[in-house]
Design a protein around this motif. Structure first.
Motif: not given
Length: 214
Positions: A121, A89, A85
Motif C-alpha cells: 500500500f 480504496t 494510494t
C-alpha cells in the motif's frame, strides 16, 4: 527472494494492529474494490458500492461464508484518486478479532482480490506521488522501530522532517545557480553577483541545515 508487484491488481490486507480490539480494519486498493466487496456487503441504505461517485462512509452488514450470522460494519469508500494510494480504496471497519478479520480477507481474495505484499500500500502511494521517498522509508522505520527514540525519529521523518529541509536546500541551490549564471552572462561587464567566499559559505550553510549532514 525478489517480489514482483503488479500495481493494477486489487490488493487486500488487515490494516489494524495485531491482537484483539474494539475495532479492526481491512483495507482494499485497486480498480475492482467495489466489485470484490459487492457480493459480501449490504448497506443499510441499500445503496450499491458501484453507485458511489465521491468518498462515502456507510454502515451495513457483511456476509462471510464461514459465519452464519451477518457482521455489522462501517465502510469507507474512496472511488476516485482521493485515497492514500490514488486508487479506488475501501476500508472495512468492524470488530477487531484476528480470526474474523482474516476470514474477511480470505472471502475478499475469493472474490478476486489478492493478499497485499508487505509495504505494498505504501509502495502504491509512493508511485502515485502521494508520499515522497523519505516518507516511504519512514513508514518502514515506524514499523521496525525498536525503541522510543527510533520511533520518534521515524515519525518526524514521516511528517516531513527530512523532505522539508531537502526542499529548502534545493531552493537555495537554485538561487545560487541563478547568481552564478548571471555572473557568467555579465562577466564582460565586471559585475559580481556573488563572491566565491559567499558562495562557499552559503553552500556549507545549506548542507548543514539538512538533518544528518551537519
Amino acid at each position: 527472494m525478489s517480489v514482483s508487484y503488479h500495481t493494477e491488481d486489487t490488493i487486500v490486507a488487515v490494516a489494524s494492529a495485531p491482537g484483539g480490539a474494539y475495532r479492526g480494519i481491512v483495507r482494499l486498493s485497486g480498480e475492482d474494490v467495489a466489485e470484490c466487496l459487492a457480493r459480501l456487503y449490504r448497506a443499510d441504505d441499500e445503496q450499491l458500492l458501484s453507485a458511489h461517485r465521491s468518498p462515502v462512509a456507510s454502515t451495513g452488514q457483511l456476509r462471510i461464508g464461514e459465519f452464519t450470522q451477518p457482521l455489522p460494519c462501517s465502510i469507507y469508500h474512496w472511488p476516485t484518486a482521493q485515497s492514500f494510494t490514488r486508487q479506488p480504496t475501501i476500508e472495512i471497519h468492524t470488530i477487531g478479532s484476528a480470526p474474523l478479520l482474516n476470514a474477511i480477507v480470505r472471502s475478499l481474495c475469493a472474490e478476486g482480490a489478492r493478499l497485499a505484499e508487505p509495504g505494498e500500500f505504501t509502495l502504491r502511494a509512493f508511485l502515485a506521488g502521494r508520499i515522497d521517498l523519505t516518507q516511504a522509508e519512514a513508514v518502514l522505520g515506524v514499523i521496525d522501530a525498536g525503541g522510543e527514540q527510533a520511533l520518534q525519529n521515524a515519525l518526524t521523518q514521516l511528517a516531513g522532517g527530512m523532505s522539508a529541509p531537502l526542499q529548502q536546500l534545493r531552493n537555495r541551490l537554485i538561487d545560487l545557480l541563478a547568481h552564478l549564471e548571471a555572473g557568467l552572462d555579465f562577466v564582460e561587464e565586471d559585475i559580481e553577483f556573488i563572491s566565491q567566499d559567499e558562495l562557499v559559505e552559503q553552500l556549507f550553510a545549506g548542507i548543514g541545515a539538512v538533518p544528518g549532514t551537519g
